[in-house]
Scaffold this motif. Structure first.
Motif, mmCIF file in Angstrom:
data_model
loop_
_atom_site.group_PDB
_atom_site.id
_atom_site.type_symbol
_atom_site.label_atom_id
_atom_site.label_comp_id
_atom_site.label_asym_id
_atom_site.label_seq_id
_atom_site.Cartn_x
_atom_site.Cartn_y
_atom_site.Cartn_z
ATOM 1 N N ALA A 101 -13.549 -27.556 -14.322
ATOM 2 C CA ALA A 101 -13.874 -26.317 -13.615
ATOM 3 C C ALA A 101 -15.254 -26.411 -12.969
ATOM 4 C CB ALA A 101 -13.833 -25.134 -14.582
ATOM 5 N N SER A 102 -15.396 -25.764 -11.824
ATOM 6 C CA SER A 102 -16.668 -25.779 -11.109
ATOM 7 C C SER A 102 -17.534 -24.579 -11.435
ATOM 8 C CB SER A 102 -16.422 -25.807 -9.592
ATOM 9 O OG SER A 102 -15.808 -27.014 -9.211
ATOM 10 N N GLY A 103 -16.986 -23.633 -12.169
ATOM 11 C CA GLY A 103 -17.770 -22.453 -12.481
ATOM 12 C C GLY A 103 -17.153 -21.631 -13.577
ATOM 13 N N PHE A 104 -17.966 -20.726 -14.098
ATOM 14 C CA PHE A 104 -17.536 -19.866 -15.204
ATOM 15 C C PHE A 104 -18.168 -18.512 -14.939
ATOM 16 C CE2 PHE A 104 -15.895 -19.965 -19.599
ATOM 17 C CZ PHE A 104 -16.338 -18.727 -20.044
ATOM 18 N N THR A 120 -20.006 -20.078 -3.027
ATOM 19 C CA THR A 120 -20.847 -21.116 -3.633
ATOM 20 C C THR A 120 -20.015 -22.321 -4.040
ATOM 21 O OG1 THR A 120 -22.492 -19.540 -4.456
ATOM 22 C CG2 THR A 120 -22.354 -21.652 -5.593
ATOM 23 N N VAL A 121 -18.929 -22.058 -4.752
ATOM 24 C CA VAL A 121 -18.078 -23.143 -5.241
ATOM 25 C C VAL A 121 -17.333 -23.815 -4.094
ATOM 26 C CG1 VAL A 121 -16.025 -23.616 -6.621
ATOM 27 C CG2 VAL A 121 -17.846 -22.211 -7.562
ATOM 28 N N ALA A 122 -16.896 -23.035 -3.115
ATOM 29 C CA ALA A 122 -16.173 -23.609 -1.980
ATOM 30 C C ALA A 122 -17.026 -24.600 -1.202
ATOM 31 C CB ALA A 122 -15.683 -22.496 -1.051
ATOM 32 N N HIS A 123 -18.333 -24.388 -1.222
ATOM 33 C CA HIS A 123 -19.235 -25.289 -0.498
ATOM 34 C C HIS A 123 -19.713 -26.458 -1.359
ATOM 35 C CE1 HIS A 123 -19.428 -21.886 2.336
ATOM 36 N NE2 HIS A 123 -19.713 -22.822 3.221
#
Length: 236
Positions: A101-104, A120-123
């Motif tokens: 996962a890239s984020g929580f 943020t995550v998309a970039h």
């Protein structure tokens, strides 16, 4: 990635999915392309729709969010996953991040925080709320899984990249690393990108976990880590 960020919503709560869709519809740069009520369906549909970002619940029937994240990223490796949950629990944090996962993000986050997180995550950046970030580093530092031998990927790093790696692991931003090393931010950004590429890491979070597990950073008092808290991936 397409001009609009393509998002999939995965949660077994129909009402919550509707609420998320309504929130995301307020941003013209985001498009909700599909939904799924459990992890198994999410993996199947991600293969077809190839979303840029998936908002993934943790507790779901058939296949939970952590298992679904692992399987989904094998099927659609370019997709980014944000774990969205009400539970700020260590086992979920580590399990989700180890699954790729890239984020929580906590479900009590504001609509503005949710939309910002998706962009943020998309970039390509990783995302954790400050409280979750602190818990992550404390947990990994307190219970490292130390490698018996140095990871061979470390030998590919230059001395400067090794130094940058250790500072990333202490939670410093690019700006803070630039200040510590007395270098330009653009130079640090280049070093960070090279460190991630050489270590095969998706994002800085994986670098933090690896650095503690390899024993590169001790659980004690990192010399440059600020008491005010740490931020893994602010804009460079």
């Amino acid at each position: 990635m397409s001009q609009r960020v393509r998002v999939m919503l995965v949660d077994d709560d129909d009402l919550l999915r509707s609420g998320l869709r309504a929130i995301l519809s307020s941003d013209d740069a985001i498009e909700v392309v599909d939904e799924a009520e459990n992890g198994r369906l999410a993996v199947q549909r991600a293969r077809h729709h190839r979303p840029d970002v998936v908002l993934m619940d943790v507790r779901m029937p058939d296949l939970d969010g952590i298992g679904a994240t692992s399987e989904l990223l094998k099927a659609a490796p370019d997709t980014k996953v944000i774990i969205l949950t009400t539970f700020e629990i260590d086992e979920y944090i580590l399990g989700a991040l180890r699954a790729g996962a890239s984020g929580f993000l906590l479900k009590r986050s504001s609509p503005e925080q949710l939309i910002a997180a998706i962009h943020t995550v998309a970039h390509g950046d990783a995302l954790l709320s400050p409280s979750v970030t602190r818990r992550l580093i404390e947990r990994v530092a307190a219970h490292p899984i130390l490698s018996r031998a140095p990871d061979p990927r470390l030998t590919e790093l230059t001395p400067r990249e090794r130094e940058v790696l250790e500072l990333i692991a202490q939670g410093l931003s690019n700006a803070e690393i630039a200040e510590v090393l007395t270098l330009e931010r653009t130079t640090i950004k280049t070093h960070v990108q090279r460190v991630l590429a050489k270590l095969g890491a998706r994002n800085r979070i994986e670098v933090v976990i690896a650095a503690y597990e390899w024993g590169l950073v001790s659980p004690g008092n990192p010399p440059h880590s600020a008491a005010r808290g740490v931020h893994l991936d602010p804009p460079a």
